[in-house]
Design a protein around this motif. Structure first.
Motif, PDB file in Angstrom:
ATOM      1  N   LEU A  45       0.836  -1.200   0.000  1.00 57.55           N
ATOM      2  CA  LEU A  45       0.000   0.000   0.000  1.00 57.55           C
ATOM      3  C   LEU A  45       0.867   1.246   0.000  1.00 57.55           C
ATOM      4  O   LEU A  45       2.005   1.217   0.479  1.00 57.55           O
ATOM      5  CB  LEU A  45      -0.906   0.029   1.242  1.00 57.55           C
ATOM      6  N   PRO A  46       0.346   2.366  -0.514  1.00 62.58           N
ATOM      7  CA  PRO A  46       1.049   3.641  -0.323  1.00 62.58           C
ATOM      8  C   PRO A  46       1.086   3.978   1.158  1.00 62.58           C
ATOM      9  O   PRO A  46       0.112   3.729   1.884  1.00 62.58           O
ATOM     10  CB  PRO A  46       0.194   4.640  -1.115  1.00 62.58           C
ATOM     11  N   THR A  47       2.200   4.522   1.624  1.00 66.59           N
ATOM     12  CA  THR A  47       2.384   4.712   3.067  1.00 66.59           C
ATOM     13  C   THR A  47       2.628   6.167   3.421  1.00 66.59           C
ATOM     14  O   THR A  47       3.250   6.921   2.658  1.00 66.59           O
ATOM     15  CB  THR A  47       3.569   3.874   3.579  1.00 66.59           C
ATOM     16  N   PHE A  48       2.128   6.541   4.596  1.00 66.26           N
ATOM     17  CA  PHE A  48       2.400   7.838   5.200  1.00 66.26           C
ATOM     18  C   PHE A  48       3.226   7.592   6.455  1.00 66.26           C
ATOM     19  O   PHE A  48       2.950   6.655   7.207  1.00 66.26           O
ATOM     20  CB  PHE A  48       1.097   8.558   5.552  1.00 66.26           C
ATOM     21  N   LYS A  49       4.206   8.454   6.683  1.00 64.56           N
ATOM     22  CA  LYS A  49       5.131   8.268   7.794  1.00 64.56           C
ATOM     23  C   LYS A  49       4.773   9.221   8.933  1.00 64.56           C
ATOM     24  O   LYS A  49       4.403  10.370   8.701  1.00 64.56           O
ATOM     25  CB  LYS A  49       6.556   8.527   7.314  1.00 64.56           C
ATOM     26  N   THR A  50       4.885   8.738  10.173  1.00 63.54           N
ATOM     27  CA  THR A  50       4.593   9.581  11.330  1.00 63.54           C
ATOM     28  C   THR A  50       5.489   9.195  12.484  1.00 63.54           C
ATOM     29  O   THR A  50       6.351   8.316  12.363  1.00 63.54           O
ATOM     30  CB  THR A  50       3.099   9.471  11.726  1.00 63.54           C
ATOM     31  N   ASP A  85      -8.754   5.943  -1.073  1.00 63.11           N
ATOM     32  CA  ASP A  85      -7.788   4.887  -1.383  1.00 63.11           C
ATOM     33  C   ASP A  85      -7.268   4.256  -0.098  1.00 63.11           C
ATOM     34  O   ASP A  85      -7.052   4.938   0.910  1.00 63.11           O
ATOM     35  CB  ASP A  85      -6.607   5.445  -2.183  1.00 63.11           C
ATOM     36  N   CYS A  86      -7.043   2.942  -0.156  1.00 62.93           N
ATOM     37  CA  CYS A  86      -6.483   2.231   0.983  1.00 62.93           C
ATOM     38  C   CYS A  86      -4.997   2.585   1.118  1.00 62.93           C
ATOM     39  O   CYS A  86      -4.264   2.591   0.119  1.00 62.93           O
ATOM     40  CB  CYS A  86      -6.652   0.722   0.806  1.00 62.93           C
ATOM     41  N   CYS A  87      -4.555   2.900   2.318  1.00 62.95           N
ATOM     42  CA  CYS A  87      -3.167   3.273   2.537  1.00 62.95           C
ATOM     43  C   CYS A  87      -2.726   2.801   3.915  1.00 62.95           C
ATOM     44  O   CYS A  87      -3.551   2.401   4.745  1.00 62.95           O
ATOM     45  CB  CYS A  87      -2.955   4.777   2.384  1.00 62.95           C
ATOM     46  N   ALA A  88      -1.420   2.839   4.143  1.00 57.94           N
ATOM     47  CA  ALA A  88      -0.846   2.373   5.403  1.00 57.94           C
ATOM     48  C   ALA A  88      -0.085   3.511   6.067  1.00 57.94           C
ATOM     49  O   ALA A  88       0.224   4.528   5.441  1.00 57.94           O
ATOM     50  CB  ALA A  88       0.081   1.178   5.169  1.00 57.94           C
ATOM     51  N   ALA A 124       8.020  -0.987   8.420  1.00 52.94           N
ATOM     52  CA  ALA A 124       6.946  -1.915   8.783  1.00 52.94           C
ATOM     53  C   ALA A 124       5.678  -1.127   9.129  1.00 52.94           C
ATOM     54  O   ALA A 124       5.694  -0.341  10.075  1.00 52.94           O
ATOM     55  CB  ALA A 124       7.374  -2.789   9.955  1.00 52.94           C
ATOM     56  N   PRO A 125       4.573  -1.295   8.390  1.00 48.79           N
ATOM     57  CA  PRO A 125       3.353  -0.533   8.675  1.00 48.79           C
ATOM     58  C   PRO A 125       2.800  -0.843  10.062  1.00 48.79           C
ATOM     59  O   PRO A 125       2.894  -1.971  10.557  1.00 48.79           O
ATOM     60  CB  PRO A 125       2.381  -0.995   7.577  1.00 48.79           C
TER      61      PRO A 125
END
Length: 595
Positions: free
Chosen positions: A93-98, A131-134, A142-143
């Protein structure tokens, strides 16, 4: 969505036709999966169960479980992978970082807001609304969460990265994760950032000599034009080295003479400022890696800057013009643009970004002779001393029931006393009221006050005398227990209740792999990140920090294998924590062998 417990409606094995349909639906939803990868997630012959549940808000959800771990869940005819599936295929999946503290909020049911998103140099992933994302954490691919995009990428940019970013459906450590084997996320390094770091280092090696020569020439020209020193133009540490080399090439003076002349002309405060900058740049240049960020500012000072202090010198922020570490780092951020400091949690600051291309950092040359041992920290303020074990004292607080016994000493309810003080007050009360038994001085006569304070109702008519030891033990037993932490350089910390011991345990993860878990390090003012790094170096095994469910700002250290013996040696020998405050040492493998 799974922050609260859900109700299981049914649990059945999947049919062959349903298995084929599921594979087709997953292949259509995630076209990046190859046929082999799809067969690993949904194997043809291994048992796959279908679990139908009702979430706490009444939503009907279908889980697809393989090897006791849910791999996918279906909600309103849309299929989403779980963290267990994404740990096997993190690029699904496309990922966002936090950041880690944001994960704790998401576990509690919050969505991911755009101000909490760490935007990489390549920008946020290209997604559309729904859209589904992680979601991943900094320094680990690692999500840790799955959801849907609240807005498109274009809307994210147009809003200035404000508002809701991801509607979170499932997170690591929620009830859906707990439905599986409760394993932790693997440690997956960020390939892109590491690769970028290597490229930068190669680039530095190729161009360093030319750029240093140009910088030195510019510094000399500026000095001649304006009358300012090279130290003022660039920075204390880098400027002094550049000036010394330039003068040595011209045959004017040696490096040692120049340093002595400059130190004679400077005040002690200016000398300490220059030493601070030198240790700061040295630590960033040779100690800190991108994978270490975010890095607690106290850890950066204690572990990295002190170790870069030259032999024969002592780093003391209180003797500098900055006085505090926070002010020094603020100067490095605002005036030099070297770092970015952010308050991740209330009162706790971390270095979240380093400008590795900054000229001051790139042109800085590490001194040749630096003592490899960590320099002795000054006896300064909070966060500026090397770790020394706290002095732990057991105290007792006066309760409402015992208040009449302590009134003569003006000790009201809530007054905190040491055990010796309690014994003294009780002894004086007994002597003042002439309660010592005349026939046997080992006994004390019970008067109405002692009766109400120390005896049970069933003892009122039966007990007339108590031994001295019994009198003291009953008094202490009916007081509120407290403890005091005396930490060097800080005010005493007093808390009610028993002090929690450092808890060491061994747990099993997938494929019967064992991991060692350490909790409650913060109670003893130990930095979990520093302990994890020290253990990682000792046993050469990977470690990870994870939030402790149900607690605020507490994390546990998890390291591969049964490492109780090594953890015990580190805590007892290096940190000098008393054995009575460590729980779980008896579970160590005999002989230090790993299982």
């Amino acid at each position: 969505m799974f922050a609260k417990p859900f109700r299981v409606k049914s649990n059945t094995a999947i049919k062959g036709s349903d298995r084929r349909k599921l594979k087709a639906d997953i292949s259509a939803a995630f076209p990046s999966l190859s046929a082999d990868e799809l067969s690993e997630l949904i194997p043809n012959k291994e048992e796959l169960t279908v679990v139908k549940i009702y979430a706490h808000k009444g939503d009907a959800v279908t889980l697809y479980v393989l090897h006791k771990n849910p791999q996918f869940f279906e909600l309103e005819k849309h299929i989403y992978p779980t963290v267990y599936a994404l740990w096997r295929y993190p690029a699904l999946l496309p990922t966002f970082k936090t950041w880690l503290p944001v994960l704790q909020k998401m576990i509690g049911g919050a969505d991911l807001m755009l101000p909490g998103v760490v935007v990489p140099p390549s920008g946020v992933p290209d997604v559309k609304r729904g859209d589904c994302c992680a979601v991943t954490l900094v320094n680990n691919r690692a999500p840790v969460a799955v959801g849907t995009a609240a807005v498109s990428s274009a809307e994210m940019h147009s809003s200035g990265m404000k508002g809701k970013g991801v509607c979170v459906l499932h997170t690591y450590m929620d009830n859906l994760w707990a439905f599986g084997d409760k394993s932790g996320p693997p440690s997956l390094p960020e390939v892109d950032s590491e690769g970028q770091r290597v490229n930068e280092e190669e680039y530095e090696e190729e161009e360093e000599e030319e750029e240093v020569e140009e910088t030195e020439e510019n510094c000399v020209e500026d000095e001649q034009n304006s009358g300012e020193t090279a130290t003022d133009q660039l920075c204390s540490g880098a400027g002094e080295l550049s000036l010394a080399e330039q003068e040595e090439e011209n045959g004017q003076k040696g490096n040692e003479e120049i340093e002595e002349d400059q130190e004679d002309q400077k005040s002690p405060q200016e000398i300490m400022d220059a030493l601070l900058v030198q240790c700061f740049l040295h630590a960033l240049k040779s100690k800190v890696k991108k994978s270490d960020l975010p890095l607690l500012t106290s850890t950066f000072l204690r572990i990295h800057m002190f170790s870069c202090c030259p032999s024969g010198k002592q780093l003391d922020i209180k003797k500098s013009s900055y006085k505090k570490l926070s002010k020094f780092l603020q100067s490095m951020q605002q005036q030099h643009n070297l770092i970015r400091v952010k308050e991740l949690t209330k009162g706790v600051e971390s270095i979240v970004e380093v400008d590795w291309k900054n000229p001051e950092l790139r042109f800085f040359r590490v001194p040749e002779e630096v003592d490899g041992e960590v320099a002795e920290a000054p006896h300064g303020g909070e966060g500026e001393t090397l770790y020394r074990p706290p002095e732990i004292t057991t105290l007792h607080s006066v309760t409402a029931r015992l208040e009449p016994l302590f009134l003569d000493e003006n000790k009201r309810k809530g007054t905190i006393l040491q055990p010796a003080e309690v014994r003294r007050i009780v002894t004086e009360y007994v002597k003042k009221n002439e309660l010592v038994n005349e026939n046997n001085k080992n006994y004390v006569t019970i008067n109405p006050t002692l009766c109400d304070c120390l005896l049970e109702k069933s003892e009122y008519q039966e007990v007339e005398f108590l031994k001295w030891d019994d009198l003291f033990s009953r008094t202490l037993g009916r007081m509120q227990e407290c403890y005091q932490l005396m930490i060097p350089g800080q005010r005493p910390i007093i808390k009610k209740g028993h002090i929690e011991p450092i808890d060491i345990s061994v747990a099993s993860r997938g494929s019967n792999k064992k991991v060692t878990i350490i909790k409650n390090l913060e109670v003893y003012q130990l930095d979990p990140a520093a302990v994890a790094t020290a253990l990682q170096r000792r046993v050469q095994a990977s470690s990870v920090l994870q939030p402790i469910p149900g607690t605020k700002d507490k994390v546990m250290v998890q390291i591969q294998g049964n490492q109780i013996h090594q953890v015990g040696c580190l805590l007892l020998d290096h940190y000098q924590i008393p054995r009575k405050f460590i729980q779980g040492l008896d579970k160590a493998v005999k002989g230090g062998k790993k299982k």
